[in-house]
Structure formats: structure tokens, C-alpha cells
Write a protein that holds these residues in place. Structure first.
Motif, PDB file in Angstrom:
ATOM      1  N   UNK A  42       0.824  -1.210   0.000  1.00  0.00           N
ATOM      2  CA  UNK A  42       0.000   0.000   0.000  1.00  0.00           C
ATOM      3  C   UNK A  42       0.857   1.258   0.000  1.00  0.00           C
ATOM      4  N   UNK A  43       1.995   1.224   0.699  1.00  0.00           N
ATOM      5  CA  UNK A  43       2.863   2.401   0.809  1.00  0.00           C
ATOM      6  C   UNK A  43       3.358   2.907  -0.544  1.00  0.00           C
ATOM      7  N   UNK A  44       3.355   2.034  -1.547  1.00  0.00           N
ATOM      8  CA  UNK A  44       3.816   2.447  -2.878  1.00  0.00           C
ATOM      9  C   UNK A  44       2.940   3.542  -3.477  1.00  0.00           C
ATOM     10  N   UNK A  45       1.704   3.654  -3.000  1.00  0.00           N
ATOM     11  CA  UNK A  45       0.803   4.676  -3.532  1.00  0.00           C
ATOM     12  C   UNK A  45       1.099   6.065  -2.981  1.00  0.00           C
ATOM     13  N   UNK A  46       1.954   6.154  -1.945  1.00  0.00           N
ATOM     14  CA  UNK A  46       2.277   7.470  -1.370  1.00  0.00           C
ATOM     15  C   UNK A  46       3.787   7.657  -1.225  1.00  0.00           C
ATOM     16  N   UNK A  47       4.544   7.046  -2.143  1.00  0.00           N
ATOM     17  CA  UNK A  47       6.008   7.115  -2.050  1.00  0.00           C
ATOM     18  C   UNK A  47       6.604   8.279  -2.825  1.00  0.00           C
ATOM     19  N   UNK A  48       5.746   9.100  -3.452  1.00  0.00           N
ATOM     20  CA  UNK A  48       6.234  10.240  -4.222  1.00  0.00           C
ATOM     21  C   UNK A  48       6.705   9.873  -5.617  1.00  0.00           C
ATOM     22  N   UNK A  49       6.542   8.623  -6.006  1.00  0.00           N
ATOM     23  CA  UNK A  49       6.987   8.134  -7.311  1.00  0.00           C
ATOM     24  C   UNK A  49       5.766   7.748  -8.131  1.00  0.00           C
ATOM     25  N   UNK A  50       5.546   8.427  -9.244  1.00  0.00           N
ATOM     26  CA  UNK A  50       4.366   8.184 -10.081  1.00  0.00           C
ATOM     27  C   UNK A  50       4.624   7.209 -11.220  1.00  0.00           C
ATOM     28  N   UNK A  51       5.713   6.446 -11.153  1.00  0.00           N
ATOM     29  CA  UNK A  51       5.978   5.426 -12.172  1.00  0.00           C
ATOM     30  C   UNK A  51       4.776   4.488 -12.239  1.00  0.00           C
ATOM     31  N   UNK A  52       4.188   4.355 -13.423  1.00  0.00           N
ATOM     32  CA  UNK A  52       2.933   3.614 -13.548  1.00  0.00           C
ATOM     33  C   UNK A  52       3.122   2.180 -14.049  1.00  0.00           C
ATOM     34  N   UNK A  53       4.370   1.743 -14.190  1.00  0.00           N
ATOM     35  CA  UNK A  53       4.631   0.359 -14.605  1.00  0.00           C
ATOM     36  C   UNK A  53       4.691  -0.487 -13.339  1.00  0.00           C
ATOM     37  N   UNK A  54       3.736  -1.376 -13.176  1.00  0.00           N
ATOM     38  CA  UNK A  54       3.604  -2.125 -11.933  1.00  0.00           C
ATOM     39  C   UNK A  54       4.877  -2.866 -11.548  1.00  0.00           C
ATOM     40  N   UNK A  55       5.549  -3.482 -12.513  1.00  0.00           N
ATOM     41  CA  UNK A  55       6.721  -4.300 -12.206  1.00  0.00           C
ATOM     42  C   UNK A  55       7.925  -3.476 -11.776  1.00  0.00           C
ATOM     43  N   UNK A  56       7.819  -2.140 -11.888  1.00  0.00           N
ATOM     44  CA  UNK A  56       8.896  -1.274 -11.390  1.00  0.00           C
ATOM     45  C   UNK A  56       8.777  -1.005  -9.894  1.00  0.00           C
ATOM     46  N   UNK A  57       7.722  -1.518  -9.273  1.00  0.00           N
ATOM     47  CA  UNK A  57       7.641  -1.520  -7.813  1.00  0.00           C
ATOM     48  C   UNK A  57       7.192  -0.239  -7.165  1.00  0.00           C
ATOM     49  N   UNK A  58       6.357   0.554  -7.842  1.00  0.00           N
ATOM     50  CA  UNK A  58       5.873   1.780  -7.206  1.00  0.00           C
ATOM     51  C   UNK A  58       4.356   1.912  -7.287  1.00  0.00           C
ATOM     52  N   UNK A  59       3.659   0.779  -7.341  1.00  0.00           N
ATOM     53  CA  UNK A  59       2.192   0.786  -7.349  1.00  0.00           C
ATOM     54  C   UNK A  59       1.669  -0.137  -6.256  1.00  0.00           C
ATOM     55  N   UNK A  60       0.497   0.168  -5.762  1.00  0.00           N
ATOM     56  CA  UNK A  60      -0.204  -0.754  -4.870  1.00  0.00           C
ATOM     57  C   UNK A  60      -1.026  -1.727  -5.714  1.00  0.00           C
ATOM     58  N   UNK A  61      -1.510  -2.808  -5.106  1.00  0.00           N
ATOM     59  CA  UNK A  61      -2.284  -3.804  -5.871  1.00  0.00           C
ATOM     60  C   UNK A  61      -2.980  -4.711  -4.866  1.00  0.00           C
ATOM     61  N   UNK A  62      -4.297  -4.777  -4.898  1.00  0.00           N
ATOM     62  CA  UNK A  62      -5.021  -5.711  -4.044  1.00  0.00           C
ATOM     63  C   UNK A  62      -5.202  -7.048  -4.758  1.00  0.00           C
ATOM     64  N   UNK A  63      -5.758  -8.008  -4.037  1.00  0.00           N
ATOM     65  CA  UNK A  63      -6.201  -9.254  -4.652  1.00  0.00           C
ATOM     66  C   UNK A  63      -7.495  -9.009  -5.409  1.00  0.00           C
ATOM     67  N   UNK A  64      -7.897  -9.998  -6.216  1.00  0.00           N
ATOM     68  CA  UNK A  64      -9.268 -10.019  -6.728  1.00  0.00           C
ATOM     69  C   UNK A  64     -10.168 -10.215  -5.515  1.00  0.00           C
ATOM     70  N   UNK A  65     -11.105  -9.331  -5.297  1.00  0.00           N
ATOM     71  CA  UNK A  65     -11.942  -9.448  -4.113  1.00  0.00           C
ATOM     72  C   UNK A  65     -13.163  -8.547  -4.248  1.00  0.00           C
ATOM     73  N   UNK A  66     -14.063  -8.675  -3.323  1.00  0.00           N
ATOM     74  CA  UNK A  66     -15.231  -7.813  -3.265  1.00  0.00           C
ATOM     75  C   UNK A  66     -14.867  -6.516  -2.558  1.00  0.00           C
TER      76      UNK A  66
END
Length: 312
Positions: A42-66
Motif C-alpha cells: 500500500x505504501x507504494x501509492x504514497x512514495x512520491x513516485x508516479x511510475x505507472x509500470x507495476x513491475x517497477x515496484x511503485x504501485x499498490x495492488x489488491x487481490x481479486x476481491x469484493x
């Protein structure tokens, strides 16, 4: 200096002022409903880095869920005027459609019932969009995605507020009733930990101190039941700072075993002489205990501050 240069300097100074508005989300505590893998914190969403490529490690990501969600917990209460979101760019940009931005001070349903201030519509892969709205007071900013089998991915969340809107949270422990398992001498009263004075020199009379005993404890009884969000402890400074290591912070409504069986919300690790540390969590209760398990222990605290959100 020519008129043209003066005009350019004026325009530049105005531009600097325009971008100087602080993103108050950077470094804030952030949690999410689930975490997909080791890249998905979750912290990746507020790290000051807007890199939008998920595999670069600066995005959050939940599971498939409700109903997945992410919540930013700001350090204080603000009048929030806009939230900026950066969408995932390497794939799957459509997943964020329908996300709700909610702001408030309640943690009811993890904050997902706070005021709805904006809806995320179509947002291209990797796009950054600012959502502006009428100033809304709150400490918690939620991105909530209602629906079944959803994934929420955020590559940056920025939060902006009126520059003079900060409301420092009130320390609700001051003036409350405090008790402890024993009192070492006349300097050692339990109330010294909630007198509003963080002086960490024991002999100046603003710290507590128990006897050498098994399982010493200190407890503050709040004026009502609160949704406690953090406790700040000031350790003794003139000596013996190691004594507090292993102390447990417990919050709840029971006085069974003097309140020492209420919910464990944090454990004190190494805390230097005179150091102040804030422990963040969420727990409902009227009683806040500092409990130090073990034989031949002494518990000394020089200030305990308790902060809470609205218990709605």
C-alpha cells in the motif's frame, strides 16, 4: 534590469508559488484491503513516485476481491480540496473505473462510509488526474472500489488541502484519570504521565514510576469510549531508558486484570533515553494501558498522549 526580465521573474515566482502546495499524503500511513504480492504494498501509492509500470515496484495492488480499498491516514485533520490519482500504465487501466474517493474522520467500515467527494470515471493507462471538490474535513482518504471480483491498483495518490486548514488532533488523555500498579515515591504519581508536560528528567516531577515488581502497569481512563488511532509515549531521559522495552499498549473497555487483557495494539521496542515515539493503530476503547510483563520490572513513562477519531 529590463521590463521583460522583471515580468519573467514575476511569472516564475508565481509559478513556484502555484506548485508549492504540499502533497500531504507523502510519508503518511497507508493500508489496503489486501496485498497481491511482494511488489504490491500500500505504501507504494504514497512514495512520491508516479511510475505507472507495476513491475517497477511503485504501485499498490489488491487481490481479486469484493469491494477492495486503500486508505491514507494523514497525520492530522485537514480541509482537503483535491486528490490526484495516477493509474496503472503497463496494463489494466480499466480496472479503476468506478472507484470512489471518500474523506472523513470515521473508521466505520474501514473509512469507506465517509463522505463521497468524487468518482473515478474513464482513466487511460498511466494517466494522472486531479479530482477537485468542495473543501472536506478529514484525516482519512479512501479509494474504494465497489463490486465483486475487483482489483484496485494505484500508482500514486496525492492529497492537497487548504494551506491553513490543519487541525492538530486533540490529546484526549490530558486531564483524564490515571492509575498505576504501584507508586515508587512522591515524585512518581500516575497523573504525571498525562499532565501535558513531556519533561523526561524524572527528578523534575513529571514522570511516573512504579516499584520493582512483577508485571507493572499504568492505565488512563478516557472520558468516554473512543476510536483510538494513536498513542505517543515519552520515555525517561535522565537514565534507564531500556526499562520500557517490551511494554505493551492495550486498548479496550474491560477492567479485567486491571485492563491488561484488552486488545494488544502495539509493543514498545528499543526507545532511547528521553525519546518520544508514536504508535499508530485503530482500536475502540475507554481504557489505555501500558503493561510491562515480566519479573522485577519498573515502568516509568514521562508522557502518554492519546489521539482518536470520531466513534461513529
Amino acid at each position: 534590469m529590463t521590463l521583460t526580465v522583471l515580468l519573467l521573474l514575476t511569472l516564475l515566482s508565481g509559478a513556484v508559488a502555484a506548485v508549492a502546495k504540499e502533497n500531504i499524503a507523502i510519508g503518511a500511513k497507508v493500508v489496503q484491503s489486501s496485498t497481491y504480492d511482494e511488489l504490491a504494498d500500500a505504501e507504494h501509492a504514497v512514495d512520491g513516485n508516479s511510475d505507472s509500470h507495476y513491475l517497477n515496484g511503485s504501485c499498490s495492488h489488491t487481490n481479486y476481491e469484493k469491494n477492495p480499498w486503500l486508505r491514507v491516514e494523514l497525520p492530522s485533520i485537514y480541509n482537503i480540496t483535491s486528490v490526484t490519482i495516477t493509474n496503472r500504465g503497463d496494463c489494466c487501466g480499466q480496472r479503476i473505473h468506478g472507484a470512489q474517493i471518500r474523506i472523513g474522520n470515521s473508521l466505520n467500515n474501514n473509512g469507506n462510509r465517509n463522505k463521497l467527494v468524487a468518482l473515478v470515471g474513464f482513466l487511460q493507462k498511466g494517466a494522472t488526474k486531479k479530482y477537485s471538490f468542495k473543501a472536506t474535513e478529514g484525516r482519512f482518504v479512501n479509494i474504494f472500489l465497489p463490486g465483486k471480483e475487483k482489483i484496485l491498483t494505484l500508482c500514486e495518490v496525492q492529497v492537497f488541502a487548504d494551506e491553513e486548514s490543519v487541525h492538530l488532533p486533540e490529546n484526549i488523555a490530558v486531564g483524564s484519570r490515571a492509575v498505576q500498579s504501584s507508586t515508587f515515591n512522591k515524585l512518581a504519581d500516575a497523573e504525571h504521565a498525562i499532565d501535558g508536560n513531556s519533561d523526561s528528567h524524572y527528578f523534575r516531577g513529571s514522570c511516573t514510576h512504579t516499584m520493582h515488581e512483577k508485571d507493572p502497569w499504568w492505565r488512563v481512563e478516557l472520558p468516554g469510549v473512543y476510536l483510538v488511532t494513536s498513542v505517543t509515549i515519552t520515555n525517561r531521559g535522565d537514565c534507564c531508558g531500556f526499562r520500557i522495552i517490551g511494554a505493551q499498549i492495550r486498548v479496550g473497555n474491560s477492567l479485567k486484570n486491571n485492563g491488561n487483557e484488552n486488545k494488544l495494539v502495539a509493543t514498545v521496542g528499543n526507545l532511547e533515553n528521553g525519546a518520544e515515539k508514536t504508535y499508530n493503530f485503530t482500536a475502540e476503547g475507554r481504557f489505555v494501558n501500558i503493561f510491562l510483563p515480566g519479573e522485577n520490572k519498573i515502568l516509568t513513562v514521562c508522557e502518554v498522549k492519546v489521539f482518536a477519531g470520531k466513534n461513529e
